[in-house]
Design a protein around this motif. Structure first.
Motif, short mmCIF file in Angstrom:
data_model
loop_
_atom_site.label_atom_id
_atom_site.label_comp_id
_atom_site.label_asym_id
_atom_site.label_seq_id
_atom_site.Cartn_x
_atom_site.Cartn_y
_atom_site.Cartn_z
N ALA A 1 -6.13 47.24 41.60
CA ALA A 1 -5.65 48.62 41.51
C ALA A 1 -4.13 48.67 41.51
CB ALA A 1 -6.20 49.44 42.67
N ASP A 2 -3.48 47.78 42.27
CA ASP A 2 -2.02 47.74 42.30
C ASP A 2 -1.45 47.27 40.97
OD1 ASP A 2 -1.98 48.64 44.93
OD2 ASP A 2 -1.93 46.60 45.76
N ILE A 3 -2.13 46.33 40.35
CA ILE A 3 -1.68 45.84 39.04
C ILE A 3 -1.86 46.93 37.99
CG2 ILE A 3 -2.13 44.16 37.21
CD1 ILE A 3 -2.78 42.15 39.44
N ASP A 4 -3.00 47.62 38.05
CA ASP A 4 -3.23 48.73 37.11
C ASP A 4 -2.16 49.81 37.28
OD1 ASP A 4 -5.49 47.49 36.07
OD2 ASP A 4 -6.85 48.55 37.42
N ARG A 5 -1.79 50.10 38.52
CA ARG A 5 -0.76 51.11 38.80
C ARG A 5 0.59 50.67 38.24
NH1 ARG A 5 -1.15 51.09 44.10
NH2 ARG A 5 -3.17 52.09 43.98
N ALA A 6 0.89 49.39 38.36
CA ALA A 6 2.16 48.86 37.83
C ALA A 6 2.18 48.95 36.31
CB ALA A 6 2.35 47.41 38.28
N VAL B 1 -0.06 39.59 30.95
CA VAL B 1 1.38 39.35 30.93
C VAL B 1 1.61 37.91 31.38
CG1 VAL B 1 1.98 41.76 31.38
CG2 VAL B 1 1.69 40.20 33.29
N SER B 2 2.85 37.47 31.36
CA SER B 2 3.15 36.10 31.77
C SER B 2 3.22 35.98 33.29
CB SER B 2 4.48 35.65 31.17
OG SER B 2 5.54 36.38 31.75
N LYS B 3 3.11 34.74 33.77
CA LYS B 3 3.25 34.50 35.21
C LYS B 3 4.66 34.86 35.67
CE LYS B 3 2.12 30.43 36.54
NZ LYS B 3 1.66 29.05 36.81
N ARG B 4 5.63 34.69 34.81
CA ARG B 4 7.01 35.05 35.16
C ARG B 4 7.15 36.56 35.38
NH1 ARG B 4 12.59 32.62 33.40
NH2 ARG B 4 13.90 34.24 34.25
N THR B 5 6.44 37.35 34.57
CA THR B 5 6.46 38.80 34.75
C THR B 5 5.89 39.17 36.11
OG1 THR B 5 6.28 39.20 32.37
CG2 THR B 5 5.62 41.00 33.82
N ILE B 6 4.79 38.54 36.49
CA ILE B 6 4.19 38.80 37.80
C ILE B 6 5.17 38.42 38.90
CG2 ILE B 6 2.33 38.15 39.39
CD1 ILE B 6 1.38 39.96 37.13
N SER B 7 5.83 37.29 38.73
CA SER B 7 6.82 36.83 39.72
C SER B 7 7.97 37.83 39.84
CB SER B 7 7.35 35.46 39.31
OG SER B 7 8.29 35.00 40.22
N GLU B 8 8.45 38.34 38.72
CA GLU B 8 9.53 39.33 38.74
C GLU B 8 9.08 40.64 39.38
OE1 GLU B 8 11.40 39.85 34.94
OE2 GLU B 8 11.83 37.70 34.76
N TRP B 9 7.86 41.05 39.08
CA TRP B 9 7.32 42.27 39.69
C TRP B 9 7.22 42.12 41.20
CZ3 TRP B 9 2.72 43.94 36.04
CH2 TRP B 9 3.24 44.43 34.84
N ALA C 1 9.17 40.14 43.07
CA ALA C 1 10.55 40.13 43.58
C ALA C 1 11.15 41.54 43.61
CB ALA C 1 11.41 39.20 42.73
N ARG C 2 10.82 42.36 42.63
CA ARG C 2 11.35 43.73 42.55
C ARG C 2 10.56 44.73 43.39
NH1 ARG C 2 12.57 44.53 36.11
NH2 ARG C 2 14.10 42.87 35.92
N GLY C 3 9.43 44.29 43.92
CA GLY C 3 8.60 45.19 44.71
C GLY C 3 7.76 46.14 43.88
N ILE C 4 7.54 45.80 42.62
CA ILE C 4 6.74 46.66 41.74
C ILE C 4 5.26 46.55 42.08
CG2 ILE C 4 6.03 47.01 39.34
CD1 ILE C 4 8.90 46.18 38.55
N ILE C 5 4.80 45.35 42.41
CA ILE C 5 3.42 45.17 42.83
C ILE C 5 3.40 44.57 44.24
CG2 ILE C 5 2.28 44.99 40.58
CD1 ILE C 5 2.39 41.96 40.85
N PRO C 6 2.66 45.20 45.13
CA PRO C 6 2.52 44.62 46.46
C PRO C 6 1.54 43.45 46.41
CG PRO C 6 1.32 46.68 46.31
CD PRO C 6 2.04 46.50 45.01
#
Length: 71
Positions: free
Chosen positions: A57-62, A28-36, A38-43
Protein backbone atom coordinates in the motif's frame (compact mmCIF):
# COMPACT_ATOMS: atom_id res chain seq x y z
CA UNK A 1 -5.34 -38.48 -8.02
CA UNK A 2 -4.07 -36.52 -5.09
CA UNK A 3 -3.51 -32.82 -5.47
CA UNK A 4 -0.58 -31.08 -3.91
CA UNK A 5 -1.77 -28.43 -1.49
CA UNK A 6 -0.10 -25.12 -2.18
CA UNK A 7 0.90 -22.82 0.63
CA UNK A 8 -0.17 -19.17 0.40
CA UNK A 9 2.14 -17.39 -2.00
CA UNK A 10 4.17 -14.34 -1.15
CA UNK A 11 1.99 -12.23 -3.45
CA UNK A 12 -0.93 -12.58 -1.01
CA UNK A 13 1.06 -10.91 1.75
CA UNK A 14 0.69 -7.15 2.21
CA UNK A 15 4.49 -6.97 2.66
CA UNK A 16 7.42 -7.24 0.28
CA UNK A 17 10.82 -8.36 1.49
CA UNK A 18 13.80 -6.40 0.21
CA UNK A 19 14.44 -3.70 -2.34
CA UNK A 20 14.47 -6.16 -5.23
CA UNK A 21 10.94 -7.38 -4.50
CA UNK A 22 9.72 -3.81 -4.01
CA UNK A 23 11.34 -2.70 -7.26
CA UNK A 24 9.79 -5.59 -9.16
CA UNK A 25 6.35 -4.83 -7.69
CA UNK A 26 6.59 -1.12 -8.55
CA UNK A 27 8.29 -1.79 -11.90
CA UNK A 28 11.13 0.58 -11.10
CA UNK A 29 14.83 0.06 -10.45
CA UNK A 30 16.34 -0.94 -7.12
CA UNK A 31 18.11 2.42 -7.12
CA UNK A 32 14.75 4.22 -7.31
CA UNK A 33 13.55 2.26 -4.27
CA UNK A 34 16.78 3.15 -2.46
CA UNK A 35 16.34 6.85 -3.28
CA UNK A 36 12.71 6.77 -2.17
CA UNK A 37 13.86 5.28 1.14
CA UNK A 38 16.52 7.96 1.60
CA UNK A 39 14.05 10.77 0.79
CA UNK A 40 11.34 9.33 3.03
CA UNK A 41 8.93 8.82 0.14
CA UNK A 42 8.20 5.22 1.13
CA UNK A 43 8.28 4.03 4.72
CA UNK A 44 9.85 0.68 5.49
CA UNK A 45 10.19 -1.70 8.40
CA UNK A 46 13.56 -2.90 9.60
CA UNK A 47 12.83 -5.88 11.91
CA UNK A 48 16.39 -7.23 11.67
CA UNK A 49 19.78 -6.08 10.46
CA UNK A 50 19.56 -7.60 7.00
CA UNK A 51 15.78 -7.57 6.58
CA UNK A 52 13.82 -4.68 5.09
CA UNK A 53 10.05 -4.90 4.59
CA UNK A 54 7.86 -2.65 2.46
CA UNK A 55 4.07 -2.43 2.51
CA UNK A 56 2.46 -2.76 -0.92
CA UNK A 57 0.00 0.00 0.00
CA UNK A 58 2.89 2.38 0.75
CA UNK A 59 4.47 1.65 -2.63
CA UNK A 60 1.14 2.19 -4.38
CA UNK A 61 0.76 5.51 -2.55
CA UNK A 62 4.26 6.57 -3.64
CA UNK A 63 3.48 5.71 -7.26
CA UNK A 64 0.29 7.80 -7.24
CA UNK A 65 2.41 10.71 -6.06
CA UNK A 66 4.05 10.74 -9.49
CA UNK A 67 0.86 10.17 -11.46
CA UNK A 68 0.01 12.78 -14.07
CA UNK A 69 -3.71 13.28 -14.58
CA UNK A 70 -5.06 13.25 -18.12
CA UNK A 71 -7.11 16.21 -19.19
Amino acid sequence: MSRKTESPSATESPYLRGQEAAAKYAQVSKRTISEWQARGIIPFLKPARKVCLFRKADIDRALTRYEIKAV
